[in-house]
Design a protein around this motif. Structure first.
Motif, PDB file in Angstrom:
ATOM      1  N   SER A  10       0.855  -1.186   0.000  1.00  0.00           N
ATOM      2  CA  SER A  10       0.000   0.000   0.000  1.00  0.00           C
ATOM      3  C   SER A  10       0.891   1.236   0.000  1.00  0.00           C
ATOM      4  O   SER A  10       1.906   1.265   0.710  1.00  0.00           O
ATOM      5  CB  SER A  10      -0.895   0.020   1.246  1.00  0.00           C
ATOM      6  OG  SER A  10      -1.649   1.218   1.310  1.00  0.00           O
ATOM      7  N   GLN A  12      -0.922   4.492  -0.282  1.00  0.00           N
ATOM      8  CA  GLN A  12      -1.893   5.575  -0.149  1.00  0.00           C
ATOM      9  C   GLN A  12      -2.633   5.459   1.174  1.00  0.00           C
ATOM     10  O   GLN A  12      -2.889   4.350   1.643  1.00  0.00           O
ATOM     11  CB  GLN A  12      -2.897   5.532  -1.299  1.00  0.00           C
ATOM     12  CG  GLN A  12      -2.288   5.788  -2.658  1.00  0.00           C
ATOM     13  CD  GLN A  12      -1.801   7.206  -2.816  1.00  0.00           C
ATOM     14  OE1 GLN A  12      -2.603   8.124  -2.950  1.00  0.00           O
ATOM     15  NE2 GLN A  12      -0.493   7.397  -2.777  1.00  0.00           N
ATOM     16  N   GLU A  77      -9.036  -7.472  -3.004  1.00  0.00           N
ATOM     17  CA  GLU A  77      -8.352  -6.245  -3.424  1.00  0.00           C
ATOM     18  C   GLU A  77      -9.356  -5.235  -3.984  1.00  0.00           C
ATOM     19  O   GLU A  77      -9.337  -4.055  -3.617  1.00  0.00           O
ATOM     20  CB  GLU A  77      -7.303  -6.606  -4.478  1.00  0.00           C
ATOM     21  CG  GLU A  77      -6.482  -5.435  -4.969  1.00  0.00           C
ATOM     22  CD  GLU A  77      -5.514  -5.870  -6.048  1.00  0.00           C
ATOM     23  OE1 GLU A  77      -4.348  -6.156  -5.709  1.00  0.00           O
ATOM     24  OE2 GLU A  77      -5.920  -5.940  -7.234  1.00  0.00           O
ATOM     25  N   SER A  81     -10.405  -1.522  -2.606  1.00  0.00           N
ATOM     26  CA  SER A  81     -10.196  -0.378  -3.486  1.00  0.00           C
ATOM     27  C   SER A  81     -10.505  -0.763  -4.925  1.00  0.00           C
ATOM     28  O   SER A  81      -9.702  -1.437  -5.574  1.00  0.00           O
ATOM     29  CB  SER A  81      -8.745   0.109  -3.394  1.00  0.00           C
ATOM     30  OG  SER A  81      -8.536   1.165  -4.324  1.00  0.00           O
ATOM     31  N   SER A  84      -8.446   1.453 -10.385  1.00  0.00           N
ATOM     32  CA  SER A  84      -7.510   0.739 -11.249  1.00  0.00           C
ATOM     33  C   SER A  84      -6.079   0.904 -10.753  1.00  0.00           C
ATOM     34  O   SER A  84      -5.715   1.929 -10.178  1.00  0.00           O
ATOM     35  CB  SER A  84      -7.604   1.280 -12.680  1.00  0.00           C
ATOM     36  OG  SER A  84      -6.626   0.675 -13.486  1.00  0.00           O
ATOM     37  N   HIS A  85      -5.275  -0.119 -10.982  1.00  0.00           N
ATOM     38  CA  HIS A  85      -3.853  -0.059 -10.649  1.00  0.00           C
ATOM     39  C   HIS A  85      -3.037   0.527 -11.793  1.00  0.00           C
ATOM     40  O   HIS A  85      -1.824   0.596 -11.721  1.00  0.00           O
ATOM     41  CB  HIS A  85      -3.318  -1.447 -10.336  1.00  0.00           C
ATOM     42  CG  HIS A  85      -3.812  -1.972  -9.043  1.00  0.00           C
ATOM     43  ND1 HIS A  85      -3.541  -3.242  -8.636  1.00  0.00           N
ATOM     44  CD2 HIS A  85      -4.544  -1.421  -8.056  1.00  0.00           C
ATOM     45  CE1 HIS A  85      -4.085  -3.452  -7.456  1.00  0.00           C
ATOM     46  NE2 HIS A  85      -4.708  -2.364  -7.098  1.00  0.00           N
ATOM     47  N   TYR A  92       1.796   2.045 -14.186  1.00  0.00           N
ATOM     48  CA  TYR A  92       1.332   1.798 -12.821  1.00  0.00           C
ATOM     49  C   TYR A  92       0.846   3.087 -12.168  1.00  0.00           C
ATOM     50  O   TYR A  92       1.291   4.178 -12.502  1.00  0.00           O
ATOM     51  CB  TYR A  92       2.450   1.219 -11.957  1.00  0.00           C
ATOM     52  CG  TYR A  92       2.851  -0.192 -12.299  1.00  0.00           C
ATOM     53  CD1 TYR A  92       1.936  -1.235 -12.239  1.00  0.00           C
ATOM     54  CD2 TYR A  92       4.158  -0.495 -12.655  1.00  0.00           C
ATOM     55  CE1 TYR A  92       2.311  -2.528 -12.533  1.00  0.00           C
ATOM     56  CE2 TYR A  92       4.537  -1.797 -12.951  1.00  0.00           C
ATOM     57  CZ  TYR A  92       3.612  -2.808 -12.893  1.00  0.00           C
ATOM     58  OH  TYR A  92       3.988  -4.086 -13.196  1.00  0.00           O
ATOM     59  N   ASP A  94      -0.472   4.830  -8.135  1.00  0.00           N
ATOM     60  CA  ASP A  94      -0.506   4.663  -6.685  1.00  0.00           C
ATOM     61  C   ASP A  94      -1.755   3.869  -6.320  1.00  0.00           C
ATOM     62  O   ASP A  94      -2.758   3.886  -7.043  1.00  0.00           O
ATOM     63  CB  ASP A  94      -0.550   6.025  -5.989  1.00  0.00           C
ATOM     64  CG  ASP A  94       0.765   6.790  -6.114  1.00  0.00           C
ATOM     65  OD1 ASP A  94       1.819   6.151  -6.279  1.00  0.00           O
ATOM     66  OD2 ASP A  94       0.723   8.028  -6.037  1.00  0.00           O
ATOM     67  N   ARG A  95      -1.699   3.173  -5.164  1.00  0.00           N
ATOM     68  CA  ARG A  95      -2.849   2.357  -4.802  1.00  0.00           C
ATOM     69  C   ARG A  95      -2.991   2.197  -3.295  1.00  0.00           C
ATOM     70  O   ARG A  95      -2.013   2.170  -2.560  1.00  0.00           O
ATOM     71  CB  ARG A  95      -2.803   1.008  -5.477  1.00  0.00           C
ATOM     72  CG  ARG A  95      -1.510   0.267  -5.255  1.00  0.00           C
ATOM     73  CD  ARG A  95      -1.287  -0.786  -6.280  1.00  0.00           C
ATOM     74  NE  ARG A  95      -0.699  -0.193  -7.458  1.00  0.00           N
ATOM     75  CZ  ARG A  95      -0.024  -0.849  -8.364  1.00  0.00           C
ATOM     76  NH1 ARG A  95       0.144  -2.122  -8.272  1.00  0.00           N
ATOM     77  NH2 ARG A  95       0.484  -0.234  -9.394  1.00  0.00           N
ATOM     78  N   ASP A  98      -2.526  -3.475  -2.868  1.00  0.00           N
ATOM     79  CA  ASP A  98      -2.108  -4.329  -3.971  1.00  0.00           C
ATOM     80  C   ASP A  98      -1.841  -5.703  -3.376  1.00  0.00           C
ATOM     81  O   ASP A  98      -1.030  -5.830  -2.456  1.00  0.00           O
ATOM     82  CB  ASP A  98      -0.852  -3.768  -4.633  1.00  0.00           C
ATOM     83  CG  ASP A  98      -0.429  -4.558  -5.852  1.00  0.00           C
ATOM     84  OD1 ASP A  98      -1.309  -5.093  -6.555  1.00  0.00           O
ATOM     85  OD2 ASP A  98       0.789  -4.634  -6.115  1.00  0.00           O
TER      86      ASP A  98
END
Length: 160
Positions: A10, A12, A77, A81, A84-85, A92, A94-95, A98
């Motif tokens: 992670s 974020q 996953e 959230s 989209s990854h 890529y 931010d997420r 993952d």
């Protein structure tokens, strides 16, 4: 019973809380008690961001097939959230969370589609390039060997 190796990251929000939520959902959904590695912080891999990642590894035995396990993990996953990854250009992003299936015992799968239509390659095709995957795996399963290359997590770390 096969052993699954998972990596959760992670970069974020409250990263520790995001990861704890993912671990709890995985444990509840799969009815398991996974072993966890300590958390490591790393720079984003494959793209630029000012937000570092926090990653942990999980290891557990499972009766699920690799395809069913991947579908369950990706469902968790997306529940945490749905974003989209990937950015619109395919790079890529931010997420919040993952979740990656890194390895499934000594199973080698070149590429297959799961019942939910997810693409699966095992072991993870970029695991050998990612210190944030290899360090937790080394702590949890130092004896594991890549079914194609025969390398251990320590061997792969030395090659980075």
């Amino acid at each position: 019973m096969p052993t699954a190796y998972i990596n959760i990251g992670s970069n974020q929000g409250d990263r520790r809380a995001n990861i704890a939520r993912a671990v709890a959902l995985i444990a509840d959904t799969l009815n398991i008690k996974p072993q966890l590695s300590s958390a490591i912080e790393s720079e984003p891999w494959g793209y630029n961001s000012d937000s570092p990642y926090l990653n942990i590894g999980l290891v557990f035995d499972t009766r699920l097939s690799p395809e069913a396990l991947l579908d369950a993990l990706l469902s968790i996953e997306r529940y945490i959230s749905p974003a989209s990854h990937r950015k619109p250009d395919g790079s890529y992003a931010d997420r919040l969370i993952d979740i990656d299936l890194i390895a499934y015992g000594d199973t080698a799968i070149d590429m297959t589609l799961t019942p939910a239509g997810n693409s699966l390659t095992l072991p993870h095709p970029r695991m050998h390039l990612r210190e944030f995957v290899l360090l937790p795996m080394l702590r949890l399963a130092p004896e594991w060997t890549h079914p194609v290359t025969g390398l251990t997590p320590a061997d792969m770390l030395h090659q980075l």
